[in-house]
Design an enzyme around this catalytic site. Structure first.
Site, short mmCIF file in Angstrom:
data_model
loop_
_atom_site.label_atom_id
_atom_site.label_comp_id
_atom_site.label_asym_id
_atom_site.label_seq_id
_atom_site.Cartn_x
_atom_site.Cartn_y
_atom_site.Cartn_z
N LYS A 34 39.40 -91.94 -69.58
CA LYS A 34 38.21 -91.39 -68.95
C LYS A 34 38.47 -90.06 -68.26
CE LYS A 34 35.84 -95.80 -68.35
NZ LYS A 34 36.75 -96.56 -69.20
N ASN A 48 28.58 -104.04 -62.90
CA ASN A 48 28.84 -102.99 -63.88
C ASN A 48 28.91 -103.51 -65.32
OD1 ASN A 48 29.19 -100.90 -61.81
ND2 ASN A 48 31.08 -101.99 -61.32
N GLU A 80 31.31 -91.51 -70.06
CA GLU A 80 32.50 -91.84 -70.83
C GLU A 80 32.12 -91.95 -72.29
OE1 GLU A 80 33.86 -95.58 -69.36
OE2 GLU A 80 32.15 -96.69 -70.11
#
Length: 671
Positions: free
Chosen positions: A116, A235, A288
């Site tokens: 990332k 998430n 990402e």
């Protein structure tokens, strides 16, 4: 074309890949660990190879064992699915060295986009809008706190090699940054074997919108529209849809073109997803890139008519893409609901056990409706603690968004799932929420709509009417079976009628029912309304009851018998419903109420899992919010904190212990 394909994965994605391979005439090889010996993907594949013990680190993450399985079976290609080794460049390198095709992008693209930190730097260089943050690695918690303060709270602490919601924490202050850094680092090491951490600004009122890309080895790269993935918990995406209800054509084009520019910068081919965070003003920032197939790929397939797995296999075999950007057409709307073995009534904590009943709705596909269920389980199968708790991905498609949502609500109503805690009631509740139906989504949706956690829903008047009607009609059928109904000759048939008091959460609803035979038409008088039912499909012992209302409307409710009534589950509500004769209902208030035991002095394990550590000792006084212990379940670390100030009077567990749900971990006494 590829001759024999090994799927380096398990569960529903392995089954999904096998289906497309079978359609293309490609032989398949499954791999399995001990816990998956009888798994569905093992049964579906042409061949299966055992690769080790149940923990993923000893089986599905063992590169040498997977290559050996390819050599043993003669597989000339490997599809990694998602998760596990799907974004591991060492795996792709090892396959290339063994002259085995990797169904995915080049190693350099995996390295660049899978990390990332590196991907954000490359995205900025390619002209892609990026989120402000610290792109260097962070050594310790003190550095994390300092950097977070400099960026400005709130911040997102993320694992560089992360994915699937693991290794991610949002911090709103120094204490949360310190704790979040420790948990993210530990989860990242456990899940990915890579504990590198970075920090970026957390965008408020964010939407999570991602662009699906596909490229070939001849330099062609296109985007296939977007997916809205904003409804998340911890998430991890829960409900996805395509297209997004927020984007207009101009923003969609801009995001798609930036995604393609990024792919071209690294020579990308195969399927991939460029993820963006989008704020309330439609400003979008690169988040990402996932260099693999996404969990939510079915919604893109449903609105484009493309098979992404097939495209991946053809690209891996050296073929050109069969279409250009101008030929990509988006048709209708698709919704995906992820069914997880997790208990929404316990803050979505993982659940394990055997699927005593698993009956998904009928799959179908025609001009106005499609229902699709991607799964890797079966009735009688077991959900273990070793892997992701996903049970299935239920998808619906229709010409419009509201039609797709309504179709999903009905499909969830018809999905029979018993034996483990699951999030079906939560998914059903969301489908009926006006905010969701209006498309007003952010990644904070669950926290905002269910601030106290999910505890079921209070059914509106119309839905409650349906519950009462079903209870009354079931009661009449049971009474008729036992010869307890009133009957009268009426015209050319016989009228059967009955009267009940339907009791729900202490409230009494008087109901009168009439049914004319032959023909079976029902008439109900309840809640000051009269309704006609053309047909009622239910027999004693059945788990579903379907009302065919006059006017072609249908309602399907989950039902099961309890003492003097039924358990009825419908649209997020789970109700104990009693159907009583009026004279018995009148005496109900005289019955004593059983008081549940007081468990407030105990800390109970909220999910089955393993104790990572215990942070307190016997005799210690703990404060409200203080960390007591950490339990790992399905690769997620769950921090258990004190609900109030108290003294630890007794510890029942130590680090390393394997616990069942509700097992006592420690006892408290007042200070």
């Amino acid at each position: 074309m590829i001759q024999k394909l090994l799927i380096a994965n398990r569960g529903e994605i392995a089954c999904r890949i096998i289906k497309t391979a079978r359609k293309l005439g490609i032989k398949t090889v499954a791999i399995y660990a001990d816990a998956d010996r009888e798994a569905l993907h093992v049964q579906m594949a042409d061949e299966a190879v055992h690769i080790g013990p149940s923990p993923a680190a000893q089986s599905y993450l063992q590169i040498e064992k997977i290559i050996a399985a390819c050599q043993e079976t003669g597989a000339d290609a490997v599809h990694p699915g998602y998760g596990f080794l799907s974004e591991n460049p060492k795996f792709a390198e090892a396959l290339a060295a063994a002259n085995i095709i990797f169904v995915g992008p080049r190693v350099n693209a995996i390295e660049a986009m899978g990390d990332k930190i590196t991907s954000k730097k490359l995205a900025a260089e390619a002209g892609v809008s990026t989120v402000p943050g610290h792109m260097g690695l962070i050594d310790d918690a003190d550095a994390a706190v300092r950097i977070a303060s400099e960026i400005g709270y709130p911040v997102m602490i993320k694992a560089s090699a992360g994915g699937g919601g693991k290794g991610m924490r949002v911090a709103y202050n120094d204490e949360e940054a310190r704790e979040g850094f420790a948990r993210s680092k530990s989860e990242a090491a456990s899940s990915f074997g890579d504990d590198r951490i970075f920090i970026e600004k957390f965008v408020t009122e964010p939407r999570h919108i991602e662009i699906q890309v596909i490229g070939d080895t001849h330099g062609n790269i296109i985007y296939l529209g977007e997916r809205e993935c904003s409804i998340q918990r911890r998430n991890q995406k829960v409900i996805e849809e395509a297209p997004s209800p927020f984007l207009n054509a101009k923003t969609r084009k801009a995001m798609g073109e930036q995604a393609v520019a990024l792919c071209k910068a690294v020579g990308y081919f195969s399927a991939g997803t460029v993820e963006f965070i989008v704020d309330a003003k439609a400003n979008f920032y690169f988040l990402e890139m996932n260099t693999r197939l996404q969990v939510e790929h079915p919604v893109t397939e449903l609105i484009t008519g493309l098979d992404l797995v097939e495209l991946m296999l053809r690209v891996a075999a050296g073929e050109k893409l069969p279409l250009t950007q101008a030929e990509v057409k988006l048709n209708g709307w698709a919704i995906e609901s992820r069914l997880y073995a997790e208990d929404p009534y316990r803050n979505f904590l993982p659940s394990t056990g055997r699927l005593t009943r698993y009956r998904p709705p009928q799959e179908e596909a025609h001009d106005t409706l499609a229902v699709r269920n991607d799964t890797g389980v079966f009735e009688g199968g077991e959900i273990s603690t070793f892997y992701d708790p996903m049970i299935a991905k239920l998808c619906t498609w229709a010409p419009t968004r509201l039609q797709a949502i309504d179709a999903m609500a009905v499909a969830l109503d018809r999905f029979e799932l018993e034996g483990v805690g699951n999030n079906l009631p939560f998914l059903s509740a969301v489908m009926d929420q006006e905010r969701f139906r209006a498309g007003q989504l952010t990644t904070n949706y669950i926290a905002e709509e269910f601030p106290e956690g999910f505890s079921g829903v209070q059914l509106p008047h119309g839905r409650l009417f349906e519950v009462i009607a079903v209870a009354a009609m079931m009661a009449l059928q049971l009474a008729e079976r036992h010869g307890q109904t009133s009957r009268a000759a009426l015209g050319g048939g016989v009228e059967i009628y009955g009267e009940w008091s339907i009791v729900i959460e202490g409230e009494h609803f008087p109901v009168k029912l009439h049914r004319l035979e032959p023909g079976g038409t029902w008439e109900l008088n309840l809640l000051d309304n009269t309704a006609q039912v053309d047909r009622f499909d239910w027999k004693p012992g059945a788990n579903l009851a379907t009302i065919h209302w006059h006017g072609d409307q249908l309602s399907t409710l989950k039902v099961s018998p309890i003492t003097a009534g039924f358990r009825i589950r419908y649209r997020g509500a789970d109700l104990k419903v009693q159907a009583l004769a009026p004279h018995i209902a009148a005496l109900l208030s005289l019955m004593p109420i059983k008081v549940p035991p007081d468990m407030s002095k105990y800390l109970l394990c909220p999910m089955p899992g393993q104790v990572v550590r215990v942070d307190v000792s016997e005799g210690e006084v703990v404060e409200d919010g203080q960390t007591l212990a950490i339990v790992e379940a399905m690769k997620m670390e769950n921090v258990l904190k004190a609900p109030k100030r108290a003294r630890v009077s007794k510890l029942h567990v130590t680090a390393g212990a394997i616990l069942a749900v509700d097992q006592i971990m420690m006892e408290f006494e007042a200070v």
